[in-house]
Design a protein around this motif. Structure first.
Motif, PDB file in Angstrom:
ATOM      1  N   CYS A 150       4.940 -11.603  -2.397  1.00 13.12           N
ATOM      2  CA  CYS A 150       4.151 -10.371  -2.539  1.00 13.12           C
ATOM      3  C   CYS A 150       4.470  -9.591  -3.816  1.00 13.12           C
ATOM      4  O   CYS A 150       3.545  -9.099  -4.479  1.00 13.12           O
ATOM      5  N   PRO A 151       5.745  -9.437  -4.207  1.00  8.80           N
ATOM      6  CA  PRO A 151       6.015  -8.736  -5.468  1.00  8.80           C
ATOM      7  C   PRO A 151       5.369  -9.401  -6.672  1.00  8.80           C
ATOM      8  O   PRO A 151       4.881  -8.717  -7.585  1.00  8.80           O
ATOM      9  N   LYS A 152       5.350 -10.734  -6.687  1.00 12.89           N
ATOM     10  CA  LYS A 152       4.716 -11.444  -7.797  1.00 12.89           C
ATOM     11  C   LYS A 152       3.203 -11.231  -7.788  1.00 12.89           C
ATOM     12  O   LYS A 152       2.589 -11.061  -8.848  1.00 12.89           O
ATOM     13  N   LEU A 153       2.608 -11.256  -6.586  1.00 16.18           N
ATOM     14  CA  LEU A 153       1.167 -11.020  -6.487  1.00 16.18           C
ATOM     15  C   LEU A 153       0.819  -9.597  -6.916  1.00 16.18           C
ATOM     16  O   LEU A 153      -0.198  -9.365  -7.570  1.00 16.18           O
ATOM     17  N   GLN A 154       1.681  -8.645  -6.541  1.00 15.96           N
ATOM     18  CA  GLN A 154       1.443  -7.258  -6.937  1.00 15.96           C
ATOM     19  C   GLN A 154       1.561  -7.091  -8.453  1.00 15.96           C
ATOM     20  O   GLN A 154       0.763  -6.373  -9.074  1.00 15.96           O
ATOM     21  N   GLN A 155       2.563  -7.748  -9.025  1.00 22.04           N
ATOM     22  CA  GLN A 155       2.751  -7.666 -10.469  1.00 22.04           C
ATOM     23  C   GLN A 155       1.584  -8.307 -11.217  1.00 22.04           C
ATOM     24  O   GLN A 155       1.157  -7.809 -12.267  1.00 22.04           O
ATOM     25  N   PRO A 195      -2.129  -5.567  -9.566  1.00 21.99           N
ATOM     26  CA  PRO A 195      -1.797  -4.373  -8.777  1.00 21.99           C
ATOM     27  C   PRO A 195      -2.962  -3.837  -7.956  1.00 21.99           C
ATOM     28  O   PRO A 195      -2.742  -3.103  -6.986  1.00 21.99           O
ATOM     29  N   ASN A 196      -4.185  -4.146  -8.341  1.00 17.42           N
ATOM     30  CA  ASN A 196      -5.361  -3.613  -7.648  1.00 17.42           C
ATOM     31  C   ASN A 196      -5.851  -4.518  -6.523  1.00 17.42           C
ATOM     32  O   ASN A 196      -6.831  -4.183  -5.842  1.00 17.42           O
ATOM     33  N   SER A 197      -5.192  -5.644  -6.328  1.00 19.19           N
ATOM     34  CA  SER A 197      -5.587  -6.538  -5.243  1.00 19.19           C
ATOM     35  C   SER A 197      -5.209  -5.936  -3.890  1.00 19.19           C
ATOM     36  O   SER A 197      -4.508  -4.919  -3.815  1.00 19.19           O
ATOM     37  N   PHE A 198      -5.654  -6.584  -2.814  1.00 17.01           N
ATOM     38  CA  PHE A 198      -5.371  -6.088  -1.460  1.00 17.01           C
ATOM     39  C   PHE A 198      -3.866  -5.992  -1.235  1.00 17.01           C
ATOM     40  O   PHE A 198      -3.348  -4.961  -0.801  1.00 17.01           O
ATOM     41  N   ALA A 232      -2.117  -3.408  -3.640  1.00 16.94           N
ATOM     42  CA  ALA A 232      -2.304  -1.999  -3.277  1.00 16.94           C
ATOM     43  C   ALA A 232      -1.455  -1.600  -2.076  1.00 16.94           C
ATOM     44  O   ALA A 232      -0.995  -0.456  -1.976  1.00 16.94           O
ATOM     45  N   LEU A 233      -1.230  -2.534  -1.142  1.00 17.47           N
ATOM     46  CA  LEU A 233      -0.525  -2.203   0.095  1.00 17.47           C
ATOM     47  C   LEU A 233       0.985  -2.407   0.005  1.00 17.47           C
ATOM     48  O   LEU A 233       1.740  -1.754   0.720  1.00 17.47           O
ATOM     49  N   TYR A 234       1.415  -3.316  -0.848  1.00 19.75           N
ATOM     50  CA  TYR A 234       2.827  -3.699  -0.863  1.00 19.75           C
ATOM     51  C   TYR A 234       3.703  -2.573  -1.408  1.00 19.75           C
ATOM     52  O   TYR A 234       3.382  -1.946  -2.414  1.00 19.75           O
ATOM     53  N   ASN A 235       4.830  -2.327  -0.714  1.00 20.83           N
ATOM     54  CA  ASN A 235       5.780  -1.278  -1.108  1.00 20.83           C
ATOM     55  C   ASN A 235       7.139  -1.921  -1.361  1.00 20.83           C
ATOM     56  O   ASN A 235       7.801  -2.397  -0.432  1.00 20.83           O
TER      57      ASN A 235
END
Length: 510
Positions: free
Chosen positions: A171-176, A179-182, A185-188
């Motif tokens: 998830c951190p890699k996907l967020q990086q 950042p605007n993906s599902f 946006a949700l991952y903390n």
């Protein structure tokens, strides 16, 4: 000997499942101790949460598992015991979960994670899900179905690990990346311990699905008279279990409370160090766990046969030999085992590992000895013995944690389980005598300590690490050869390994 063969076979299945499940889970240790995945303070918070979960599990299950084995052996109660216990468990789980959610903030403050009450929400649902599967797992054990037991356990661990890695690494890699993906946006990123708990919850829910057939096999038939008998029998087990958890996991929480470290962060690192090093006693812990799963229903079943005391004595001997071998396998090669902890910061606590290994050996012996009060319907005796252990744990930790830190926790665990073992043996022999070969067993324990002492002295020469490992391997071989020489006749009667100890038959002369 057929009874022991059956126990050995079932212990092998439970052992394989437990070892496989725990080993797979154990692979999370190098992963979670990696500071790039989980900071030392977060690992400390996780350790505290997982130290609290067993306490709550005791309350949620209130001794029903052992009571189920006890009352299922009676034909009078055979049909009603599972349904009555399951209906009781469902009702109490709903009640206890509601109470836990209501007081989650106060409990979070007590545990030192007051800024994360959401951890306690997830914890409440994990405990509820695990409680609901308790009797289903017990039913599999009672019916002698270790294969499905193993499958469900391993599947749950794989799911737990899969989601943990997904949440903490993928998830951190996907967020990086977006950042605007599902997910972005949700991952903390600051919810790291929460994601570990969420992965655990998903695995626990999946276990309920896999055990649906066993879970829903109860009937809507509640035997109030039987329920009262179950509660009377299991009530002391609640006290014993609660005190047992003080002995087993509460030291992490006490370490956080009473550590003399100047800052909260430093105290959490102490907890993390102790918890990580505790993982290295896993071989003994797994042996004890696997043995308990197979032995409890076996002991109750064996009590109806001829000379059950002789069977119990043999079982004890094989158990002690096994854990002695595992003790040496860990302490003689600790320089290898330590690499399962990827953060060298935690290596400074490796000195507690031999102490904890011995403590868990004592615990396993105590579980062997505890059959006397379960068969004699004197579970209150088990509660008193465990309370003695809990008192020792609390006193030693309260007095010595401020000065010696996690070493006090380790010696408290050693003293606690050692005392419980001795008290149970002395008391049990007066009530339900079992002809344990205790002099021989004590000799075995002393021999492995001498071998470890020899290795420790040899290590002081500071020779090449491969020379040390060769010497360690030689000592382990000496122990194995010695035991085979002394107990070869007994081993020849066991399944699988027995053929290695059977003498070849000479053909008769014509």
């Amino acid at each position: 000997m057929s009874g022991i063969k059956k126990l050995a076979g079932q212990t092998l299945w439970y052992g394989v499942s437990s070892i496989a499940a725990r080993f797979i889970s154990y692979l999370l240790t190098p992963y979670l101790t990696n500071p790039d995945v989980l900071k030392e303070t977060a690992y400390g918070e996780m350790s505290i949460i997982y130290a609290a979960i067993p306490f709550l599990n005791i309350i949620f299950t209130y001794g029903l598992e052992t009571a189920y084995f006890r009352f299922s052996k009676s034909k009078e109660h055979e049909k009603d015991v599972y349904s009555t216990a399951m209906l009781s468990l469902i009702g109490s789980t709903v009640l206890f979960t509601s109470v836990l959610l209501l007081f989650r903030q106060k409990l979070a403050t007590l545990l030192g994670v007051e800024h994360h009450p959401e951890y306690l929400t997830l914890t409440a649902f994990i405990i509820a899900a695990d409680a609901l599967t308790t009797l289903s797992f017990a039913k599999l054990r009672h019916e002698g179905r270790p294969r499905k037991f193993a499958m469900v356990r391993i599947a749950g661990i794989l799911i737990n690990i899969g989601f943990t890695v997904f949440f903490l690494s993928v998830c951190p890699k996907l967020q990086q990346k977006d950042p605007n993906s599902f997910i972005g946006a949700l991952y903390n990123r600051n919810f790291s311990v929460g994601y570990i708990l969420l992965a655990n919850l998903l695995a626990s829910l999946f276990a309920i699905l896999l055990l649906a057939k066993e879970f829903f096999s109860f009937r809507l038939r509640f035997n109030a008279k039987l329920w009262r008998e179950i509660i009377i029998y299991s009530s002391p087990l609640i006290l014993a279990g609660f005190a047992g958890m003080i002995n087993e996991t509460f030291d992490r929480i006490m370490l956080k409370w009473w550590s003399s470290e100047p800052t909260e962060k430093a105290a959490l690192i102490q907890v993390a160090t102790y918890s990580a090093c505790y993982k290295l006693s896993i071989l003994i812990t797994l042996s004890v766990q696997a043995f308990r799963m197979a032995a409890e229903p076996f002991f109750f079943s064996a009590s109806r046969g001829q000379e059950p005391q002789r069977i119990y004595a043999r079982v004890m001997k094989f158990f002690v030999i096994t854990v002695c071998f595992m003790f040496l396998a860990v302490v003689l090669f600790l320089d290898i085992w330590k690499h399962f902890i990827t953060n060298p910061v935690y290596w400074k606590g490796l000195g507690v590992v031999p102490i904890l290994l011995l403590a868990n050996m004592f615990l396993g012996i105590y579980y062997n000895l505890s059959i006397w009060y379960k068969l004699a319907n004197r579970t209150i005796a088990g509660a008193w013995i465990t309370l003695i252990g809990a008192a020792i744990t609390l006193v030693i930790n309260a007095l010595f944690i401020p000065r010696f830190g996690y070493y006090a926790c380790a010696w408290a665990t050693f003293s606690c389980y050692g005392s419980m073992m001795v008290v149970s043996f002395v008391w049990g022999q007066k009530v339900y005598r079992v002809p344990y070969a205790w002099k021989k067993l004590v000799a075995y324990l002393l021999i492995v300590l001498v071998l470890y002492g020899l290795y420790s002295l040899f290590a002081l020469l500071h020779l090449n690490e491969w020379v040390n490992r060769a010497f360690a391997a030689a000592l382990l071989f000496v122990w194995t050869w010695f035991i085979g020489l002394v107990e070869g006749k007994e081993f020849s009667r066991l399944p699988v390994i027995g053929r290695f100890y059977q003498k070849p038959q000479l053909s008769a002369e014509k």
